[in-house]
Design an enzyme around this catalytic site. Structure first.
Site, PDB file in Angstrom:
ATOM      1  N   GLU A   1      -0.812  35.280  17.946  1.00 41.17           N
ATOM      2  CA  GLU A   1      -2.192  35.466  17.488  1.00 41.17           C
ATOM      3  C   GLU A   1      -3.069  36.285  18.443  1.00 41.17           C
ATOM      4  O   GLU A   1      -4.161  35.877  18.804  1.00 41.17           O
ATOM      5  CB  GLU A   1      -2.837  34.097  17.232  1.00 41.17           C
ATOM      6  CG  GLU A   1      -2.130  33.322  16.133  1.00 41.17           C
ATOM      7  CD  GLU A   1      -2.777  31.976  15.842  1.00 41.17           C
ATOM      8  OE1 GLU A   1      -2.953  31.680  14.656  1.00 41.17           O
ATOM      9  OE2 GLU A   1      -3.078  31.210  16.782  1.00 41.17           O
TER      10      GLU A   1
HETATM   11  C1  ACM Z   1       0.868  29.191  16.403  1.00 37.34           C
HETATM   12  O1  ACM Z   1       0.731  28.268  15.569  1.00 37.34           O
HETATM   13  N1  ACM Z   1      -0.124  30.053  16.587  1.00 37.34           N
HETATM   14  C2  ACM Z   1       2.061  29.337  17.179  1.00 37.34           C
END
Ligand code: ACM
Length: 684
Positions: free
Chosen positions: A323
């Protein structure tokens, strides 16, 4: 009322369980074993457990093995209340448990560890044989689960078990960043992990909301990044040893280059934009990110990874990598110029550049890299492990590309799925089913993930357990162990045994309800709480503005992820509607349950109205009562073969449509059962 209710279901399911995997007329109490062993043969008779029960270790022995045997007797003592006078004496005596270990294990457990064992129990004694001490540790947990109580005493059924895991990597991620979890919380969860043969604690130690390990080289990390909630290095060593004793590897995760706000609060000069930064309190994906173009980032990482590599003995080191929103990178003219100069076409390339440099640092300090599936990139060295959280396709893709991989998609505990959902997710299922054999062998296993936006030390156990036992079974047991009813029967047993390992999953949640009841009799509230499943993260973050400072002290935090009472009702309704059972058997029980909940509301109502924390549940309680009444009316229609009136059908459908939506950030767990009754009545 509940014991009475369970009996018919229990005996039916017991029959289902005992039949497929037992090889004789004496059914194994397979409901005791979770995960189900690879091979199990039931024999006649049982081995009585009394105060003379003891063990002898023949063959190889070491301190790891001896501590495992001592723990076994402590647990057996706790389970039975029997004092064992000379439990582990070395002298050969008849009967008891003979432990034979063929050789030494690895100094630091690896993914290649041989966890197999053979266990044979006869009326005269038990024999546990394994190639390495870790197999003995696994076999002792099986033996402990087999111990059964009867009117006279305790005993172990005569049985022969050959066991080994299907997957080498069977993990649980605990996020200690979003909410802090003290040492004792981690330890009690390690105990239960060992009980269901999980072998990796993935310790998510840093994120935007907190950096949780003491660094002596970069002390600002804990000084500015932790609110004082961090593990000292001595505590880390203690937990690593504690886990190691239980055959559990500890893989630390330091998430980077994103999810680093807490780290950048300490060292803003490492960021892609000028600081200052503060520990993040909200939930989500945030902009602060390390700057991959700066030399100081790599010199920091070199010394930091070096320090942490010495603290964590496991060969793997998790770098996160998930992310990265790239906003800071896009906004910086310097970073954009760097990308052009280096021929990096986008932020994925830039992150891959960062990962390549990070991987070299890890390698220098003797570590192999593991990261979330965003790290998958053609330039990555092949010894990197990819953890797929976004899809099963991502796992298949990484295996095809030559990477070892583990699956977490489908195992997110914060999504509050039912155990049956997690159980249905196979690391080698879906897209991975089409892999060639050598590609399949790159799938190491999976990990349950306990992300901590909505868990704190008080309710974390109830969010991890017992559902994680179903995932543990998926990862240990043969692929054809898929019977959901069978699984639930054993899960119920695991659930009962959890407090033996010190877990607080029921006690703490009861305490929460007690507190909400504010001095009144909590019984109606406890019964009311059984009507709900806890709501997933996505529901809660949309319901109101939460931060890490919001107390988790409402009903939504105390209700269980999966209501046993609702599941029991569903089983009865399924039987009733399918005509499987004589409806005369089942319908009185359904009526008793629904009437019980309706009755409960009378006492519940003043309690809800008297408490600030509970008032939000007043309309929910009205809705639940109305649902129960509609369920009873539908049952009545079905039994009298009378089609319900059109306006009743319409208003009931409207009620169900509303009740299917989250209420006070909880899910009314009995809705599907009521809906089934209403639909059955409607189709008369
Ligand atoms: C995640 O859930 N961002 C690994």
């Amino acid at each position: 009322m509940k014991t009475k209710l369970l009996c018919p279901i229990f005996s039916t399911l017991l029959f289902l369980v005992a039949s497929p995997r037992s090889g004789s007329s004496n059914p194994i109490p397979a409901q005791h074993l979770m995960p189900v062993p690879k091979q199990i043969t039931a024999n006649k008779g049982k081995l009585a457990i009394d105060g003379t029960f003891h063990s002898q270790v023949t063959g190889y022995s070491d301190e790891f093995l001896q501590r495992g045997v001592e723990r076994f007797f402590q647990s057996l003592n706790k389970k039975t209340g029997i004092p064992f006078a000379a439990a582990t004496s070395a002298a050969a005596r008849p009967g008891g448990l003979t432990i034979h270990c063929k050789g030494a294990g690895e100094r630091v457990q690896s993914i290649a560890a041989d966890e197999s064992y053979t266990l044979e129990v006869t009326g005269e004694g038990a024999s546990l044989v394994a190639p390495a001490p870790i197999g003995i540790i696994r076999g002792l947990e099986t033996l402990l689960q087999l111990v059964d109580i009867d009117a006279q005493s305790f005993s172990i059924p005569c049985v022969k078990i050959e066991d080994r895991p299907r997957f080498r990597w069977r993990g649980l991620l605990i996020d200690v960043s979003r909410h802090w979890e003290p040492v004792e919380v981690v330890k009690r969860n390690l105990d239960q992990m060992a009980a269901v043969k999980l072998n990796v604690l993935h310790w998510h130690l840093s994120d935007d909301q907190g950096f949780r390990v003491e660094s002596k080289i970069h002390p600002k990390l804990q000084q500015s990044g932790s609110d004082g909630n961090y593990y000292t290095q001595a505590e880390v060593r203690d937990i690593v040893d504690y886990a190691g004793d239980r055959g559990i590897r500890v893989v630390p995760e330091f998430d980077m280059p994103g999810h680093t706000t807490a780290l950048l609060a300490a060292y803003p000069e490492l960021a892609g934009a000028p600081g200052p930064y503060q520990i993040e309190r909200a939930w989500g994906v945030f902009d602060p990110c390390m700057d991959p173009t700066k030399a100081i980032v790599y010199s920091f990482l070199d010394s930091f990874v070096g320090e942490m590599a010495a603290l964590f003995p496991d060969e793997y080191f998790h770098i996160g990598g998930d992310e990265v929103n790239g906003k800071q990178w896009n906004a910086s003219a310097r970073i954009r110029a760097f990308k052009t100069r280096e021929g990096l076409k986008d932020n994925r390339d830039l992150q891959a550049y960062f990962n390549r440099r990070l991987q070299k640092i890890l390698s220098k300090h003797g570590k192999k890299m593991i990261g979330w599936d965003e790290i998958l990139h053609p330039g990555l060295p092949r010894n990197v492990v990819v953890q797929s959280w976004r899809s099963q396709a991502a796992l298949a893709e990484s295996a095809r590309a030559g990477f070892l991989g583990i699956l977490s998609y489908g195992y997110y505990l914060d999504h509050m799925e039912l155990a049956s959902f997690h159980y249905s997710i196979d690391p080698l299922g879906k897209e991975a089913a089409t892999l060639k054999e050598d590609e399949k062998s790159r799938v190491l296993g999976g990990e349950a993930c306990m992300w901590a936006e909505f868990v704190d030390p008080e309710n974390i156990d109830s969010r991890i357990w017992p559902r994680t036992a179903a995932i543990a079974e998926r990862l240990w047991s043969p692929a054809d162990v898929t019977d959901v009813n069978d699984m639930y029967l054993r899960l119920r047993q695991v659930n009962r045994e959890l407090p033996y390992s010190g877990l607080m999953h029921r006690n703490d949640n009861f305490e929460m309800l007690l507190r909400m009841a504010a001095g009144r009799n909590p019984a109606p509230l406890v019964e009311f709480a059984e009507l709900f499943n806890a709501a997933p993260l996505r529901v809660r973050v949309r319901a109101q503005k939460y931060t890490s400072l919001t107390p988790l002290n409402r009903m939504a935090d105390a209700v269980m992820p999966e209501s046993e009472a609702a599941r029991n009702l569903q089983i009865l309704v399924d039987r009733f509607v399918s005509g499987q059972a004589d409806s005369n058997d089942v319908s009185p029980e359904i009526k008793t349950i629904l009437n019980g909940w309706i009755e409960n509301e009378k006492e519940l109502r003043p309690l809800l109205e008297s408490s600030y924390l509970l008032r939000e549940a007043v309309p929910v309680s009205e809705m639940a009562t109305e649902l129960c009444m509609r369920g009873l009316q539908a049952l009545d229609n079905i039994e009298s073969k009378r089609k319900p009136r059109e306006e009743w059908r319409k208003s009931t459908e409207d009620l169900i449509a509303t009740a299917e939506k989250p209420q006070a950030e909880m899910l009314i767990a009995i809705v599907p059962a009521i809906k089934k009754l209403v639909e059955a009545a409607g189709s008369l």
